[in-house]
Design a protein around this motif. Structure first.
Motif, PDB file in Angstrom:
ATOM      1  N   ASP A 285       0.861  -1.187   0.000  1.00 52.47           N
ATOM      2  CA  ASP A 285       0.000   0.000   0.000  1.00 52.47           C
ATOM      3  C   ASP A 285       0.896   1.236   0.000  1.00 52.47           C
ATOM      4  OD1 ASP A 285      -1.769   2.137   0.930  1.00 52.47           O
ATOM      5  OD2 ASP A 285      -3.153   0.541   1.509  1.00 52.47           O
ATOM      6  N   HIS A 286       0.469   2.285  -0.709  1.00 51.71           N
ATOM      7  CA  HIS A 286       1.270   3.514  -0.768  1.00 51.71           C
ATOM      8  C   HIS A 286       1.597   4.058   0.615  1.00 51.71           C
ATOM      9  CE1 HIS A 286      -0.307   3.560  -4.893  1.00 51.71           C
ATOM     10  NE2 HIS A 286       0.842   4.153  -5.149  1.00 51.71           N
ATOM     11  N   ILE A 287       0.618   3.899   1.543  1.00 56.01           N
ATOM     12  CA  ILE A 287       0.817   4.525   2.861  1.00 56.01           C
ATOM     13  C   ILE A 287       1.952   3.886   3.649  1.00 56.01           C
ATOM     14  CG2 ILE A 287      -1.627   5.163   2.985  1.00 56.01           C
ATOM     15  CD1 ILE A 287      -1.599   2.981   5.411  1.00 56.01           C
ATOM     16  N   LYS A 288       2.363   2.674   3.249  1.00 57.71           N
ATOM     17  CA  LYS A 288       3.421   1.998   4.001  1.00 57.71           C
ATOM     18  C   LYS A 288       4.819   2.507   3.603  1.00 57.71           C
ATOM     19  CE  LYS A 288       0.348  -0.643   6.025  1.00 57.71           C
ATOM     20  NZ  LYS A 288      -0.008  -0.514   7.443  1.00 57.71           N
ATOM     21  N   GLY A 289       4.864   3.382   2.600  1.00 60.06           N
ATOM     22  CA  GLY A 289       6.149   3.968   2.211  1.00 60.06           C
ATOM     23  C   GLY A 289       7.147   2.940   1.702  1.00 60.06           C
ATOM     24  N   CYS A 375      13.625  -4.088  12.802  1.00 56.01           N
ATOM     25  CA  CYS A 375      12.388  -4.058  12.006  1.00 56.01           C
ATOM     26  C   CYS A 375      12.261  -2.645  11.457  1.00 56.01           C
ATOM     27  CB  CYS A 375      11.192  -4.417  12.893  1.00 56.01           C
ATOM     28  SG  CYS A 375       9.617  -4.348  12.026  1.00 56.01           S
ATOM     29  N   LEU A 376      12.144  -2.542  10.134  1.00 53.09           N
ATOM     30  CA  LEU A 376      12.125  -1.225   9.485  1.00 53.09           C
ATOM     31  C   LEU A 376      10.724  -0.926   8.944  1.00 53.09           C
ATOM     32  CD1 LEU A 376      13.646   1.262   8.314  1.00 53.09           C
ATOM     33  CD2 LEU A 376      14.234  -0.156   6.327  1.00 53.09           C
ATOM     34  N   LEU A 377      10.072   0.095   9.509  1.00 48.45           N
ATOM     35  CA  LEU A 377       8.708   0.469   9.089  1.00 48.45           C
ATOM     36  C   LEU A 377       8.711   1.926   8.661  1.00 48.45           C
ATOM     37  CD1 LEU A 377       6.879  -1.410  11.981  1.00 48.45           C
ATOM     38  CD2 LEU A 377       7.071  -2.123   9.592  1.00 48.45           C
ATOM     39  N   THR A 378       8.239   2.166   7.447  1.00 53.89           N
ATOM     40  CA  THR A 378       8.489   3.454   6.799  1.00 53.89           C
ATOM     41  C   THR A 378       7.205   4.184   6.392  1.00 53.89           C
ATOM     42  OG1 THR A 378       8.681   2.161   4.770  1.00 53.89           O
ATOM     43  CG2 THR A 378      10.736   2.754   5.855  1.00 53.89           C
ATOM     44  N   SER A 379       6.107   3.915   7.091  1.00 48.15           N
ATOM     45  CA  SER A 379       4.807   4.483   6.707  1.00 48.15           C
ATOM     46  C   SER A 379       4.874   6.000   6.479  1.00 48.15           C
ATOM     47  CB  SER A 379       3.779   4.231   7.804  1.00 48.15           C
ATOM     48  OG  SER A 379       3.778   2.879   8.184  1.00 48.15           O
ATOM     49  N   THR A 380       4.203   6.443   5.410  1.00 49.37           N
ATOM     50  CA  THR A 380       4.112   7.887   5.182  1.00 49.37           C
ATOM     51  C   THR A 380       2.947   8.456   5.998  1.00 49.37           C
ATOM     52  OG1 THR A 380       2.807   7.402   3.216  1.00 49.37           O
ATOM     53  CG2 THR A 380       5.137   7.848   2.881  1.00 49.37           C
ATOM     54  N   ARG A 381       1.963   7.629   6.252  1.00 44.76           N
ATOM     55  CA  ARG A 381       0.857   7.850   7.207  1.00 44.76           C
ATOM     56  C   ARG A 381       0.339   6.463   7.510  1.00 44.76           C
ATOM     57  NH1 ARG A 381       0.266  13.261   9.045  1.00 44.76           N
ATOM     58  NH2 ARG A 381       1.277  14.470   7.406  1.00 44.76           N
ATOM     59  N   ASP A 382      -0.151   6.223   8.715  1.00 48.08           N
ATOM     60  CA  ASP A 382      -0.640   4.878   9.053  1.00 48.08           C
ATOM     61  C   ASP A 382      -1.438   4.989  10.346  1.00 48.08           C
ATOM     62  OD1 ASP A 382      -0.881   2.135   8.867  1.00 48.08           O
ATOM     63  OD2 ASP A 382       1.280   1.741   8.773  1.00 48.08           O
ATOM     64  N   GLY A 383      -2.671   4.481  10.347  1.00 47.29           N
ATOM     65  CA  GLY A 383      -3.533   4.614  11.522  1.00 47.29           C
ATOM     66  C   GLY A 383      -2.785   4.260  12.796  1.00 47.29           C
ATOM     67  N   MET A 384      -2.279   3.012  12.888  1.00 48.53           N
ATOM     68  CA  MET A 384      -1.464   2.615  14.027  1.00 48.53           C
ATOM     69  C   MET A 384      -0.193   1.935  13.526  1.00 48.53           C
ATOM     70  SD  MET A 384      -0.891   2.527  17.206  1.00 48.53           S
ATOM     71  CE  MET A 384      -2.195   2.673  18.392  1.00 48.53           C
ATOM     72  N   ASN A 385      -0.311   0.770  12.933  1.00 51.47           N
ATOM     73  CA  ASN A 385       0.738  -0.152  12.481  1.00 51.47           C
ATOM     74  C   ASN A 385       1.026  -1.192  13.563  1.00 51.47           C
ATOM     75  OD1 ASN A 385       3.209  -1.535  11.744  1.00 51.47           O
ATOM     76  ND2 ASN A 385       3.304  -0.053  10.074  1.00 51.47           N
ATOM     77  N   LEU A 386       0.303  -2.287  13.457  1.00 51.17           N
ATOM     78  CA  LEU A 386       0.426  -3.353  14.453  1.00 51.17           C
ATOM     79  C   LEU A 386       1.648  -4.231  14.235  1.00 51.17           C
ATOM     80  CD1 LEU A 386      -3.322  -4.324  14.948  1.00 51.17           C
ATOM     81  CD2 LEU A 386      -1.878  -2.874  16.366  1.00 51.17           C
ATOM     82  N   VAL A 387       2.246  -4.142  13.049  1.00 51.53           N
ATOM     83  CA  VAL A 387       3.479  -4.906  12.819  1.00 51.53           C
ATOM     84  C   VAL A 387       4.545  -4.479  13.838  1.00 51.53           C
ATOM     85  CG1 VAL A 387       5.394  -5.209  11.186  1.00 51.53           C
ATOM     86  CG2 VAL A 387       3.032  -5.475  10.403  1.00 51.53           C
ATOM     87  N   ALA A 388       4.562  -3.180  14.159  1.00 48.99           N
ATOM     88  CA  ALA A 388       5.524  -2.682  15.154  1.00 48.99           C
ATOM     89  C   ALA A 388       5.339  -3.431  16.475  1.00 48.99           C
ATOM     90  CB  ALA A 388       5.328  -1.178  15.362  1.00 48.99           C
ATOM     91  N   PHE A 389       4.095  -3.637  16.883  1.00 50.49           N
ATOM     92  CA  PHE A 389       3.797  -4.346  18.144  1.00 50.49           C
ATOM     93  C   PHE A 389       4.234  -5.810  18.043  1.00 50.49           C
ATOM     94  CE2 PHE A 389       0.449  -1.593  20.325  1.00 50.49           C
ATOM     95  CZ  PHE A 389       0.527  -0.524  19.445  1.00 50.49           C
ATOM     96  N   GLU A 390       3.942  -6.411  16.882  1.00 50.20           N
ATOM     97  CA  GLU A 390       4.207  -7.850  16.708  1.00 50.20           C
ATOM     98  C   GLU A 390       5.708  -8.125  16.760  1.00 50.20           C
ATOM     99  OE1 GLU A 390       2.130  -8.770  13.064  1.00 50.20           O
ATOM    100  OE2 GLU A 390       0.172  -8.471  14.006  1.00 50.20           O
TER     101      GLU A 390
END
Ligand SMILES: O=P(O)(O)OC[C@H]1O[C@H](O[C@H]2O[C@H](CO)[C@@H](O)[C@H](O)[C@H]2O)[C@H](O)[C@@H](O)[C@@H]1O
Ligand SMILES: O=c1ccn([C@@H]2O[C@H](COP(=O)(O)OP(=O)(O)O)[C@@H](O)[C@H]2O)c(=O)[nH]1
Length: 482
Positions: A285-289, A375-390
């Motif tokens: 998804d675009h929002i995930k950067g 763990c590299l998460l690069t969202s440009t916008r993201d409601g929460m992002n549960l992958v970070a929690f996992e």
């Protein structure tokens, strides 16, 4: 259906997508777990709370006998399908929800409004309202989820009233709620916001989204917003709050104990001996950067030739919304960039990027999380992002480092325990990756413990129970302050 509170109220959960998506394979109906964070968070709630879950089964089923079969197969999971014609479902889900509304909610410009998908969006919200109003009993708690169903609280309230039923309606938005001015791109914004305001309680993931909503209601609808956590509109009082959505951490720690997962971890560790592993897991998804992530990783490899063959990025890009052209184009673009990165940096010893465009089974996912140093998460916008929690839930042993975009909702809570960066800045991303890989053990442990404390304290069960308790209170004492 079951009881959830002392007063034994019925709880009805409504989301566009059911936790199980149905597919027809060789004439037979098969269901598989739907992907995405909404399903993860609500599934985590099933441990402590019973509910009926209404939603679209993801497939058109016309024949009444087939509908019965699908209904029966979902019954075991307390899921109730709302059947939609495929063209209507397409216009609602792909046309309006994901091509028009989703980009606006995530601050993407260039969105073109179109009347046909908008009418389909209205129609689907009406069909959901018809089905749920018919099933609900007076006193039921109805909890509606996400941007596909913003009109539902209003439509539902009208129908319930006509039928003489009194139910409490809650609404949770899983995406960001953008600052007021951005809403002006959407000519139907007033309908959507009024639709949400027919709820008794509205939940957002962060204080920022909550405040944006309150400010928009004040400026667009002239609603009264002086009292904290309350909006008064058309003689109704609506409670607004932040509820921190999370995961069920035990599900992840339990998975890591399984012998086959332990074996998989051993073999991955052997495979990547002497190599630092960075993991990324995102819906495509675009929002995930993801474009930004691959370009940032390319910059990192350029900046650190000394790390050649000593670092690998394993990126899982979960297929998503594949009928939408913008998502198809993104997939093509990512394949090209991934090919270029490996073309530039591969050696006979290996490639620095493993780009997987598919879903991964749960046990494989936890093994991957567990062996990754970063763990590299690069969202440009993201409601929460549960992958970070996992990722945090799977790092008890290694104390891996979360390198997290400042634009993920999760960053509102996790900045102290992670390495934050701006996803549009390649240099900043490259430095953040390097720092993440080289953090000294003491600092790593301290950051990890902070994150572990947060993830364990904010589970999906707690999120659901807190919301339901507040909603139930609204039902018992509607005039009371929030
Ligand atoms: O149902 P899909 O179209 O396949 O999309 C999957 C879900 O994506 C979005 O998830 C959001 O909810 C997560 C949990 O609260 C949150 O962590 C994440 O940041 C959001 O993007 C969408 O909002 C869901 O409705 C979808 O089911
Ligand atoms: O192949 C996969 C890989 C991951 N996930 C899950 O998808 C969810 C993604 O949630 P997140 O909140 O990060 O973002 P969303 O996709 O909802 O925008 C997480 O629970 C992942 O474990 C999945 O369903 N299939």
């Amino acid at each position: 259906m079951g009881a959830i509170t002392d007063e034994k109220r019925n709880l009805i959960i409504v989301s566009n997508r059911l936790p199980l998506s149905v597919k027809q394979v060789d004439g037979a109906y098969q269901s598989s777990l739907s992907s995405g964070g909404l399903v993860t968070s609500l599934s985590g709630l099933t441990k402590s709370t019973k509910f009926q879950w209404f939603g679209w089964p993801g497939i058109e089923v016309k024949d009444p006998k087939d509908r019965e079969d699908v209904q029966k197969s979902l019954e075991a999971h307390n899921a109730i399908p709302i059947f939609l014609d495929s063209s209507l479902a397409h216009e609602h889900y792909n046309g309006f929800s994901n091509r028009i509304l989703w980009p606006v909610l995530h601050y993407q410009s260039g969105v073109v409004f179109d009347e046909t998908p908008w009418q389909a969006y209205r129609r689907v919200n009406e069909l959901f309202a018809d089905a749920i109003a018919e099933t609900a009993d007076s006193g039921s708690l109805i909890w509606v989820h996400d941007y596909h169903l913003m009109l539902l609280p209003e439509l539902l309230r009208d129908r319930l009233k006509q039928q003489g039923k009194s139910c409490a309606i809650g609404f949770s938005l899983h995406t960001p709620f953008p600052a007021g001015d951005f809403w002006r791109n959407l000519p139907v914004r007033k309908h959507l916001i009024e639709g949400m305001l027919s709820s008794d309680l509205i939940g957002f993931h962060t204080d920022e989204y909550k405040q944006n909503f309150i400010d928009t209601c004040a400026s667009l609808l002239n609603a009264r917003t002086e009292i904290p956590n309350q909006i008064q509109y058309k003689n109704r009082l609506v409670c607004i709050n932040k509820f921190i959505v999370g995961i069920d951490p035990e599900k992840f720690t339990d998975s890591l104990q399984k012998p086959d997962v332990q074996e998989r971890i051993r073999s991955l560790k052997e495979r990547y001996k002497g190599v630092k592993v960075i993991v990324g897991v995102d819906r495509l998804d675009h929002i995930k950067g993801l474009t930004q992530k691959l370009k940032g990783f390319d910059a990192f490899l350029d900046d650190h030739p000394e790390l050649q063959n000593k670092v690998v990025l394993i990126q899982v890009a979960v297929p998503s919304r594949e009928d939408v052209k913008e998502y198809q184009d993104l997939e093509t673009e990512l394949c090209t960039i991934a090919g270029k990165i490996n073309g530039k940096h591969a050696t006979p010893e290996g490639t620095p990027l493993l780009y997987m465009h598919r879903s991964v089974p749960f046990n494989e996912l936890t093994a991957l999380y567990s062996v990754a140093d970063v763990c590299l998460l690069t969202s440009t916008r993201d409601g929460m992002n549960l992958v970070a929690f996992e990722y945090v839930a799977c790092q008890e042993e290694r104390h891996g480092v979360l390198v997290l975009s400042e634009f993920a909702g999760a960053a509102s809570f996790m900045t102290n325990g992670s390495i934050p960066f701006h996803p549009a800045n390649k240099t900043e991303m490259s430095e953040a990756i390097f720092n993440g890989l080289n953090l000294d053990p003491g600092e790593r442990k301290a950051k990890y413990e902070y994150l572990r404390g947060f993830v364990n304290a904010n589970t999906s069960a707690k999120w659901g129970e807190t919301f339901i308790e507040k909603l139930s209170l609204r039902c018992r004492r509607p005039g009371e302050s929030c």
